[in-house]
Design a protein around this motif. Structure first.
Motif, PDB file in Angstrom:
ATOM      1  N   VAL A   4       0.815  -1.201   0.000  1.00  0.00           N
ATOM      2  CA  VAL A   4       0.000   0.000   0.000  1.00  0.00           C
ATOM      3  C   VAL A   4       0.849   1.251   0.000  1.00  0.00           C
ATOM      4  CG1 VAL A   4      -1.924  -1.107   1.137  1.00  0.00           C
ATOM      5  CG2 VAL A   4      -0.159  -0.036   2.531  1.00  0.00           C
ATOM      6  N   THR A 173      -6.643   4.038  -2.443  1.00  0.00           N
ATOM      7  CA  THR A 173      -6.469   3.962  -0.996  1.00  0.00           C
ATOM      8  C   THR A 173      -6.195   5.318  -0.368  1.00  0.00           C
ATOM      9  OG1 THR A 173      -4.095   3.535  -1.250  1.00  0.00           O
ATOM     10  CG2 THR A 173      -5.545   1.610  -1.149  1.00  0.00           C
ATOM     11  N   MET A 307      -5.805   2.750   5.165  1.00  0.00           N
ATOM     12  CA  MET A 307      -5.361   1.778   6.164  1.00  0.00           C
ATOM     13  C   MET A 307      -4.963   2.456   7.472  1.00  0.00           C
ATOM     14  SD  MET A 307      -5.176   0.434   3.109  1.00  0.00           S
ATOM     15  CE  MET A 307      -5.370  -1.116   2.249  1.00  0.00           C
ATOM     16  N   ASP A 310      -6.989   2.089  10.729  1.00  0.00           N
ATOM     17  CA  ASP A 310      -6.881   0.846  11.497  1.00  0.00           C
ATOM     18  C   ASP A 310      -5.867   1.078  12.620  1.00  0.00           C
ATOM     19  OD1 ASP A 310      -6.389  -1.652  12.540  1.00  0.00           O
ATOM     20  OD2 ASP A 310      -6.037  -2.628  10.624  1.00  0.00           O
ATOM     21  N   GLN A 313      -2.390  -0.556  12.454  1.00  0.00           N
ATOM     22  CA  GLN A 313      -1.397  -0.219  11.447  1.00  0.00           C
ATOM     23  C   GLN A 313      -0.274   0.616  12.067  1.00  0.00           C
ATOM     24  OE1 GLN A 313      -1.305  -1.295   8.048  1.00  0.00           O
ATOM     25  NE2 GLN A 313      -2.720  -2.716   9.021  1.00  0.00           N
ATOM     26  N   ARG A 430      -8.272  -7.210   0.536  1.00  0.00           N
ATOM     27  CA  ARG A 430      -8.173  -6.536   1.826  1.00  0.00           C
ATOM     28  C   ARG A 430      -9.165  -7.114   2.836  1.00  0.00           C
ATOM     29  NH1 ARG A 430      -8.527  -1.910  -1.869  1.00  0.00           N
ATOM     30  NH2 ARG A 430      -6.415  -1.299  -2.463  1.00  0.00           N
ATOM     31  N   THR A 433      -8.341  -6.676   6.640  1.00  0.00           N
ATOM     32  CA  THR A 433      -8.169  -5.400   7.324  1.00  0.00           C
ATOM     33  C   THR A 433      -9.325  -5.116   8.280  1.00  0.00           C
ATOM     34  OG1 THR A 433      -7.514  -3.098   6.941  1.00  0.00           O
ATOM     35  CG2 THR A 433      -9.343  -3.941   5.628  1.00  0.00           C
ATOM     36  N   THR A 437     -11.328   0.309   8.305  1.00  0.00           N
ATOM     37  CA  THR A 437     -10.652   0.479   7.026  1.00  0.00           C
ATOM     38  C   THR A 437     -11.553   0.087   5.867  1.00  0.00           C
ATOM     39  OG1 THR A 437      -8.523   0.060   8.096  1.00  0.00           O
ATOM     40  CG2 THR A 437      -8.593  -0.131   5.709  1.00  0.00           C
TER      41      THR A 437
END
Length: 515
Positions: A4, A173, A307, A310, A313, A430, A433, A437
């Protein structure tokens, strides 16, 4: 488990000089051996070179390679082996160019569109139009627009990524990330328009959103421009333009930076900069420095990835170690005065395109490997290659169609020889995730400004400095070093310094392909 990292847009990369090979020597462990035999009963080892940052990946492929080879054999694909070498960033392209210069390209490797065009002209890579028909599983996952964007002189010279059908598995994204806890502290709602965003940025700058009794925060943070890629894409999107994109106006394509809407966006950004609600270091800040500011609660809104919402992350995890109550949220692109909004769409193929050497004698074996590796059928390799072994590295809830990782980090998979380093064709998935997200990803793939032309034209190689010209005027206008009227001077220089020739060639090519 997908890569990503935000890459340089292809329209930007097309303006980088790629005509010279770097003159230095470098030995790599992916130098091609003698051409693989095409005899049915003789094995083939496919030499692969990936542009991916995974120093943990073991020499020889580790246990992952052994498990993959066993699964290949169980699926009836005997005699196919692979050898993966990795590099990343500028170092990757340095090595790739050296291999090309020495006539020792690997069998299968990453590249960008400008390099693809050059290698095709030099006869270094094979056209793939007929070959990919041997990988129907992969074909079912490709976006036809990606395949069209990877054609050069009428032929397909690289493979794009594939996309699973779920709505959160689209190519985009990017988003604005906002400190939700700061909004909560100040009793504010997520902004939906440019005016509302302005008011939030003022509050984040002046009203002590982190409640530390210090005047040490800014509303909006950013990084220095990378040639034609500005920060604040959604700000430009609120005016219906992205500077590096090609937009149709009166039946002709114009690059966004020369359109009056860009001048309007720059006027707004200059005003915000003068108000002090944009971090004054934004125009010279590197990405790592911005992340340090984010982790230390110095900026409240920044251009990030979906992302990031999240909490597991890396960015959010690091922030919460410093501020346990911190929380990220995402913003839908703010709407401008004319009702326009949008985030710039990602380049075709998710910045992970791959070509096949013209010297490779057994590309059919590669297609068999790719076709198997993207199949999620019981005898396919998708889950093993991407996530490792079921119930050891991951679990799959078929009813919910969600994947749970049983490893502490991706590095653990890389160390064992699974996941991104050995994804023979990346398929965006994904399902692993967080729920937060998923919501952000679905939004990111709905609210987009489109680019009408992603391909490369020859003049872009001839005039590689236009990106630097744009970055100079962009930075100096926003900072107030130049008045907004200097944008008109930029447009004049743009056309004088090659922009007119590029625009003519882009329109000529566009007129051939548009329907």
């Amino acid at each position: 488990m997908n890569k990503v990292v935000k890459g340089v847009t292809l329209s930007t990369a097309a303006l980088l000089s790629t005509t010279g090979l770097i003159a230095c020597s470098q030995q790599t462990n992916n130098e091609s051996a003698a051409p693989s035999s095409t005899k049915q009963n003789e094995s083939v080892t496919i030499k692969m070179f990936r542009n991916y940052p995974a120093p943990e990946y073991p020499k020889g492929g580790g246990v992952g390679r052994q498990e993959i080879l066993k699964s290949l054999e169980a699926a009836g694909l005997k005699g196919i082996d692979f050898d993966v070498s990795l590099a990343t960033g500028p170092d990757y392209f340095t090595k790739l160019n050296l291999l090309a210069a020495s006539g020792e390209l690997p069998d299968y490797f990453n590249l960008d569109i400008p390099t693809m065009s050059r290698f095709a002209d030099e006869g270094l890579i094979a056209p793939l139009d007929d070959l990919i028909k041997q990988a129907p599983n992969a074909m079912s996952l490709f976006d036809p627009k990606d395949l069209e964007a990877l054609k050069y002189k009428g032929k397909l010279y690289a493979l794009p990524v594939g996309y699973r059908p779920e709505p959160f598995n689209g190519p985009n994204t990017g988003t604005f990330i906002i400190r939700q806890d700061w909004l909560d502290n100040l009793g504010l709602k997520p902004p939906k328009t440019l005016d509302e965003l302005h008011d939030v940025l003022v509050a984040f700058t002046k009203n002590d959103p982190d409640k530390n009794q210090a005047n040490d925060t800014y509303g909006l943070g950013g990084i220095k421009p990378n040639n034609m890629d500005p920060n604040f894409g959604a700000i430009f999107g609120a005016f219906g333009v992205i500077p590096s994109f090609w937009h149709e106006r009166n039946g002709q394509l114009k690059q966004g930076m020369v359109l009056p809407e860009t001048k309007e966006a720059l006027t707004l950004l200059q005003k915000w900069y003068k108000e002090g609600i944009i971090d004054p270091e934004s125009l010279v800040t590197e990405r790592k420095q911005l992340e340090e500011k984010i982790i230390n609660s110095k900026v409240g809104v920044f251009e990030g990835l979906t992302m990031d919402v999240d909490p597991k992350q890396p960015l959010g995890n690091s922030l919460r170690k410093v501020t346990p109550t911190a929380k990220f949220n995402f913003l839908t692109p703010p709407t401008g005065a004319k009702g326009l909004s949008g985030w710039p769409e990602n380049p075709p193929a998710y910045n992970d395109i791959r070509a096949v050497s013209a010297k490779f004698k057994n590309p059919e074996a590669l297609m068999k490997l790719i076709n198997w590796s993207v199949s999620d059928k019981p005898d396919g390799g998708f889950y093993l290659v991407t996530y490792g072994k079921e119930n050891q590295h991951y679990t799959y809830d078929k009813a919910k169609n969600r994947i749970s990782q049983n490893v502490k980090s991706y590095s653990e998979l890389y160390e064992q020889g699974y996941s991104n380093p050995v994804r023979f064709l990346q398929v965006v998935d994904r399902r692993w995730t967080a729920d937060e997200t998923i919501v952000a990803l679905e939004s990111a793939n709905k609210n987009l400004v489109r680019n009408s032309f992603w391909k490369t034209v020859p003049a872009q190689f001839d005039y590689p400095d236009l990106g630097k010209l744009w970055a100079e005027y962009y930075s100096k206008i926003i900072s107030g070093t130049y008045s907004i009227d200097k944008w008109d001077e930029f447009v004049q220089k743009y056309y004088q310094q090659g922009g007119k020739i590029i625009e003519d060639q882009v329109n000529a090519e566009w007129n051939k392909t548009k329907k």
